[in-house]
Design an enzyme around this catalytic site. Structure first.
Site, PDB file in Angstrom:
ATOM      1  N   LYS A  22      68.406  38.968  20.063  1.00 29.00           N
ATOM      2  CA  LYS A  22      69.572  38.121  19.721  1.00 29.00           C
ATOM      3  C   LYS A  22      69.237  37.461  18.582  1.00 29.00           C
ATOM      4  CE  LYS A  22      70.847  33.233  20.775  1.00 29.00           C
ATOM      5  NZ  LYS A  22      69.731  32.694  19.883  1.00 29.00           N
ATOM      6  N   ASN A  23      67.976  36.956  18.133  1.00 28.15           N
ATOM      7  CA  ASN A  23      67.799  36.213  16.781  1.00 28.15           C
ATOM      8  C   ASN A  23      67.581  37.189  15.702  1.00 28.15           C
ATOM      9  OD1 ASN A  23      68.280  33.730  18.185  1.00 28.15           O
ATOM     10  ND2 ASN A  23      66.305  33.312  18.183  1.00 28.15           N
ATOM     11  N   CYS A 116      73.148  25.514  19.973  1.00 28.25           N
ATOM     12  CA  CYS A 116      72.613  24.740  21.212  1.00 28.25           C
ATOM     13  C   CYS A 116      72.318  23.393  20.559  1.00 28.25           C
ATOM     14  CB  CYS A 116      71.197  25.263  21.710  1.00 28.25           C
ATOM     15  SG  CYS A 116      71.674  26.815  22.462  1.00 28.25           S
ATOM     16  N   ARG A 121      69.359  19.144  13.777  1.00 28.21           N
ATOM     17  CA  ARG A 121      69.034  20.624  13.187  1.00 28.21           C
ATOM     18  C   ARG A 121      69.706  20.740  11.958  1.00 28.21           C
ATOM     19  NH1 ARG A 121      70.227  25.087  17.832  1.00 28.21           N
ATOM     20  NH2 ARG A 121      69.025  26.421  16.523  1.00 28.21           N
ATOM     21  N   ASP A 304      61.470  28.491  22.129  1.00 33.36           N
ATOM     22  CA  ASP A 304      62.503  29.076  22.845  1.00 33.36           C
ATOM     23  C   ASP A 304      61.881  29.345  24.337  1.00 33.36           C
ATOM     24  OD1 ASP A 304      63.991  28.912  20.776  1.00 33.36           O
ATOM     25  OD2 ASP A 304      63.793  30.877  20.133  1.00 33.36           O
ATOM     26  N   ARG A 396      75.536  33.607  25.972  1.00 31.28           N
ATOM     27  CA  ARG A 396      75.213  33.567  24.264  1.00 31.28           C
ATOM     28  C   ARG A 396      74.359  34.636  24.011  1.00 31.28           C
ATOM     29  NH1 ARG A 396      73.716  28.723  21.722  1.00 31.28           N
ATOM     30  NH2 ARG A 396      73.382  30.417  20.280  1.00 31.28           N
TER      31      ARG A 396
END
Ligand code: EPU
Length: 428
Positions: A22-23, A116, A121, A304, A396
């Site tokens: 995903k990232n 999230c 952030r 994570d 997601r």
């Protein structure tokens, strides 16, 4: 709206195949904007973040074909359309549109990203990088405006080691004039993956995966084909699932080297792990021991996986301490785990877990993506049925979660929520 139902206590066994990262995906897709001919990315995960980015590329005039897990983007007719609102706000990684659009069009307007809620952030390091390359950056009514007459290579020292800032600066710098040097760069595998795609497109990048990255700007980037790396966080999640409820789970399509910190910690807990080139076998633990964990930038223990591991630690003998040095508020899953009978308290940036306890099924809510994964793991370990709401977070980032877990022998299904339940959720 749906909720996830998990009947806990079923032993899991078999093989689970890991999807593309995903990232990486959320950076590779915006990176296609920089090319002048079609780019094909193979092996993308089937998650909502990928779908939203596909829609955003179409919004700015790209032609996108997406079937199975492969996406071909023809960026030739894209324009520098402002994206101050709408879908751009649905995911944090839409900030990569800033670097990519700035690199290609020398201007961009992007709504400040969502994603999230894990504590503050900021994106100050991204902006510092864009400014060093010659962009003027302003924040107007919740959108970032970037404009440059031309982008010029620069030496940029990141005050905070940031995955997002490292990638975003790379995206803007590949088409700048001259040399850019990013110092104190992040070293995550996803950065190497993005650098590999850009290099296949004709960019000149050295040092990705180390803390100094050197980029020599080029005038043109062309199309290419690229296969995404496996998702180390998804793989780590299934390793924890295997340790939590497994009788022998084989994780397929994984790069074990990306997960050395988790493998070491699971072994320290007493879990049997065997790894070969692209698979990890997780055997059952006789008795799990408590361990302490501190999240760090790669190759340290990933933030994570901190939340999923916390669920596992509720079943370990003794007191464990999980400290998150990356995010100050990544503990929203703890209250929910307490509802399931976990004995955990939060002190500052640490969670202190006393075990073992037998978790009990309960109604819980996922507040963010990895909190969702933590609650699913807890549900698999629990006695009785667990109901997890907030599935939009899980969707997601976890491709075909229900199918993959059922394939291992879990009893998990999605169910439509009643009107009363939706009302209760709104009022909570
Ligand atoms: N930070 C700053 N200023 C910046 C950028 C970051 O102070 O300009 C701080 C952050 O507040 C944080 C730390 O630096 O405390 C690290 O943030 P980083 O920029 O590395 O995180 P990110 O790029 O926004 C990515 C992943 C996250 C993952 C982190 C850390 C993506 C899309 N997201 O976020 O993934 O937690 O790196 O590894 O790549 C997830 O997958 O669940 C997730 C949240």
């Amino acid at each position: 709206m749906e909720k996830l139902m998990i009947a806990g206590g079923y032993p899991l066994k078999g093989t689970v195949r890991i999807s593309g990262a995903k990232n990486s995906a959320v950076a590779l897709i915006p990176a296609t904007i920089l090319a002048e001919s079609p780019v094909k990315i193979e092996g993308l995960p089937d998650i909502s973040d990928v779908q939203i980015l596909k829609d955003l590329l179409e919004e700015i005039g790209g032609t996108v074909e997406f079937s199975e897990n492969d996406m071909t983007v023809d960026p030739s007719s894209m324009i520098s359309m402002p994206l101050p609102n709408g879908k751009v706000k649905k995911l944090r990684a839409s900030y990569y549109l800033m670097g990519a659009m700035l690199g290609r069009f020398k201007k961009a307007v992007i709504g400040l990203p969502g994603g999230c809620h894990l504590g503050p952030r900021p994106i100050d390091q991204h902006i510092k990088g864009f400014e060093a390359l010659g962009a003027r950056v302003t924040n107007e009514q919740g959108a970032i405006y970037l404009r440059a007459d031309e982008l010029r290579g620069a030496r940029i020292y990141l005050d905070v080691v940031s995955v997002g800032a490292t990638i975003n600066i790379m995206l803007a710098a590949v088409r700048a004039k001259g040399r850019t040097i990013i110092e104190n760069a992040a070293k995550e595998p996803e950065i190497i993956d993005v650098a590999t795609l850009l290099t296949n497109m004709g960019a000149k990048i050295k040092g990705a995966g180390t803390d100094v990255i050197r980029i020599d700007g080029v005038d043109h980037l062309h199309g290419c084909q690229h296969t995404i790396i496996p998702d180390r966080i998804e793989a780590g999640t299934y390793m924890i699932v295997g340790a939590a409820a497994g009788e022998g789970v084989l994780i397929d399509n994984v790069i074990p080297h990306h997960l050395e910190s988790l493998i070491a910690k699971l072994r320290e807990m007493g879990v049997q792990i065997e790894a070969n080139d692209d698979q990890v076998f997780v055997g059952p633990a006789e008795k799990m021991k408590a361990v302490d964990i501190k999240t760090l930038v790669y190759p340290g223990f990933p933030t994570d996986l901190q939340q999923p591991l916390t669920s596992l630690l509720t079943g370990a003998e003794g007191t464990s301490m999980v400290t998150d040095t990356i995010y100050s508020a990544r503990f929203k899953h703890i209250d929910e785990l307490r509802r399931m009978n976990a004995n955990i308290k939060v002190e500052g940036r640490s969670a202190i877990i006393n075990g073992p306890v037998q978790l009990q099924g309960a109604k819980v809510k996922a507040s963010d993506l990895r909190a969702g994964a933590a609650l699913v793991i807890a549900g698999l370990m629990a006695e009785g049925v667990t109901e997890v709401t907030g599935l939009e977070h899980i969707d997601r980032g976890y491709s075909h979660l229900v199918e993959k877990l059922n394939g291992l022998g879990a009893t998990i299904w999605r169910e439509e929520m009643s009107k009363e339940e939706m009302e209760q959720m709104k009022n909570a």
